[in-house]
Design an enzyme around this catalytic site. Structure first.
Site, PDB file in Angstrom:
ATOM      1  N   GLY A  43      39.231 -52.233 -56.391  1.00  0.00           N
ATOM      2  CA  GLY A  43      38.146 -53.205 -56.312  1.00  0.00           C
ATOM      3  C   GLY A  43      38.500 -54.620 -56.694  1.00  0.00           C
ATOM      4  O   GLY A  43      37.858 -55.564 -56.260  1.00  0.00           O
ATOM      5  N   ASP A  97      37.329 -56.002 -61.576  1.00  0.00           N
ATOM      6  CA  ASP A  97      36.201 -56.412 -60.742  1.00  0.00           C
ATOM      7  C   ASP A  97      34.878 -56.285 -61.495  1.00  0.00           C
ATOM      8  O   ASP A  97      34.058 -57.192 -61.470  1.00  0.00           O
ATOM      9  CB  ASP A  97      36.155 -55.629 -59.425  1.00  0.00           C
ATOM     10  CG  ASP A  97      36.165 -54.116 -59.609  1.00  0.00           C
ATOM     11  OD1 ASP A  97      36.408 -53.640 -60.743  1.00  0.00           O
ATOM     12  OD2 ASP A  97      35.934 -53.403 -58.620  1.00  0.00           O
ATOM     13  N   ASP A 100      31.798 -51.923 -66.311  1.00  0.00           N
ATOM     14  CA  ASP A 100      30.581 -51.117 -66.180  1.00  0.00           C
ATOM     15  C   ASP A 100      30.460 -50.205 -67.400  1.00  0.00           C
ATOM     16  O   ASP A 100      30.147 -50.679 -68.482  1.00  0.00           O
ATOM     17  CB  ASP A 100      30.683 -50.339 -64.862  1.00  0.00           C
ATOM     18  CG  ASP A 100      29.362 -49.766 -64.389  1.00  0.00           C
ATOM     19  OD1 ASP A 100      28.497 -49.480 -65.211  1.00  0.00           O
ATOM     20  OD2 ASP A 100      29.209 -49.582 -63.171  1.00  0.00           O
ATOM     21  N   LYS A 128      28.456 -55.586 -66.756  1.00  0.00           N
ATOM     22  CA  LYS A 128      27.188 -54.864 -66.695  1.00  0.00           C
ATOM     23  C   LYS A 128      26.992 -54.147 -68.032  1.00  0.00           C
ATOM     24  O   LYS A 128      27.136 -52.929 -68.135  1.00  0.00           O
ATOM     25  CB  LYS A 128      27.214 -53.874 -65.526  1.00  0.00           C
ATOM     26  CG  LYS A 128      25.845 -53.374 -65.112  1.00  0.00           C
ATOM     27  CD  LYS A 128      25.921 -52.273 -64.064  1.00  0.00           C
ATOM     28  CE  LYS A 128      26.311 -52.762 -62.705  1.00  0.00           C
ATOM     29  NZ  LYS A 128      26.178 -51.686 -61.679  1.00  0.00           N
ATOM     30  N   PHE A 151      23.272 -51.172 -58.481  1.00  0.00           N
ATOM     31  CA  PHE A 151      24.485 -50.826 -57.760  1.00  0.00           C
ATOM     32  C   PHE A 151      24.924 -52.053 -56.970  1.00  0.00           C
ATOM     33  O   PHE A 151      24.140 -52.641 -56.238  1.00  0.00           O
ATOM     34  CB  PHE A 151      24.244 -49.641 -56.823  1.00  0.00           C
ATOM     35  CG  PHE A 151      25.519 -49.077 -56.276  1.00  0.00           C
ATOM     36  CD1 PHE A 151      26.294 -48.228 -57.044  1.00  0.00           C
ATOM     37  CD2 PHE A 151      25.947 -49.412 -55.011  1.00  0.00           C
ATOM     38  CE1 PHE A 151      27.493 -47.720 -56.560  1.00  0.00           C
ATOM     39  CE2 PHE A 151      27.135 -48.907 -54.506  1.00  0.00           C
ATOM     40  CZ  PHE A 151      27.916 -48.060 -55.281  1.00  0.00           C
ATOM     41  N   ASP A 158      32.839 -51.434 -53.715  1.00  0.00           N
ATOM     42  CA  ASP A 158      32.573 -50.623 -52.537  1.00  0.00           C
ATOM     43  C   ASP A 158      31.477 -49.586 -52.738  1.00  0.00           C
ATOM     44  O   ASP A 158      31.070 -49.281 -53.852  1.00  0.00           O
ATOM     45  CB  ASP A 158      33.841 -49.880 -52.134  1.00  0.00           C
ATOM     46  CG  ASP A 158      34.142 -48.713 -53.068  1.00  0.00           C
ATOM     47  OD1 ASP A 158      34.228 -47.572 -52.583  1.00  0.00           O
ATOM     48  OD2 ASP A 158      34.288 -48.931 -54.286  1.00  0.00           O
ATOM     49  N   ARG A 164      33.728 -53.672 -49.193  1.00  0.00           N
ATOM     50  CA  ARG A 164      34.634 -54.467 -50.023  1.00  0.00           C
ATOM     51  C   ARG A 164      34.887 -55.854 -49.411  1.00  0.00           C
ATOM     52  O   ARG A 164      35.165 -56.798 -50.120  1.00  0.00           O
ATOM     53  CB  ARG A 164      35.980 -53.767 -50.191  1.00  0.00           C
ATOM     54  CG  ARG A 164      35.949 -52.512 -51.024  1.00  0.00           C
ATOM     55  CD  ARG A 164      37.376 -51.999 -51.279  1.00  0.00           C
ATOM     56  NE  ARG A 164      37.420 -50.654 -51.800  1.00  0.00           N
ATOM     57  CZ  ARG A 164      37.319 -50.321 -53.090  1.00  0.00           C
ATOM     58  NH1 ARG A 164      37.135 -51.254 -53.975  1.00  0.00           N
ATOM     59  NH2 ARG A 164      37.394 -49.058 -53.463  1.00  0.00           N
TER      60      ARG A 164
END
Length: 168
Positions: A43, A97, A100, A128, A151, A158, A164
């Site tokens: 990513g 990227d 999370d 996030k 999301f 992706d 992407r």
């Protein structure tokens, strides 16, 4: 492809502006230090390319790829492709990227720390924090954008290996 996108969270212009700003601080911090930027595949590729183009000092580039063991839900990570540069005594910045849950980034961080770099920092395009798992104590040193718990696809991220290539 666009019919499947419900909204644009960050425009191409916002991203490009922020990536330039994001590269400016480490450009000053690592002047004369020849840092190694380690991108975590897949990513990060789009962000990585734009970031290093805006980094104004000499640097080295490398990548690693980690994933969970295939077929299990244990959350255990394996290194599918390790860095090829000797990191001992080097200044290293992990480019990611999205930060999370933090599980893979924590694994990556400790894996690279075991290679005895002079310093190790984290730069993420998206953070996030609402999704962070309990026990994850890492903090990103450089953050492009803090995003809500939604999301996200595009600009390297992706869904089933698609989207992407979106510029936003």
């Amino acid at each position: 492809m666009l019919q499947n996108i419900s909204k644009i969270l960050l425009t191409e212009e916002q991203i490009q502006t922020r990536v330039k700003e994001l590269a400016a601080e480490p450009s000053k911090e690592y002047a004369g230090k020849d840092p190694v930027f380690v991108g975590v595949l897949k990513g990060v590729v789009v962000f990585y390319a734009d970031f290093v183009k805006n980094f104004t000092e000499p640097c080295q580039m490398d990548f690693m790829w980690i994933s969970s063991y295939a077929g299990t839900t244990s959350g255990e990570m394996i290194v599918r492709k390790d860095v090829s540069v000797d990191l001992k005594g080097r200044h290293v910045v992990i480019l990611e990227d999205i930060f999370d849950t933090g599980s893979s980034l924590q694994y990556t961080y400790h894996h690279l720390l075991s290679k005895e770099p002079a310093s190790l920092k984290i730069c993420t395009l998206l953070d996030k924090p609402e999704r962070r798992k309990a026990g994850i104590t890492l903090q990103a040193d450089y953050v492009g954008f803090t995003v809500p718990n939604e999301f996200v696809v595009g600009y390297g991220l992706d869904y089933n290996e698609h989207y992407r290539n979106l510029p936003y």
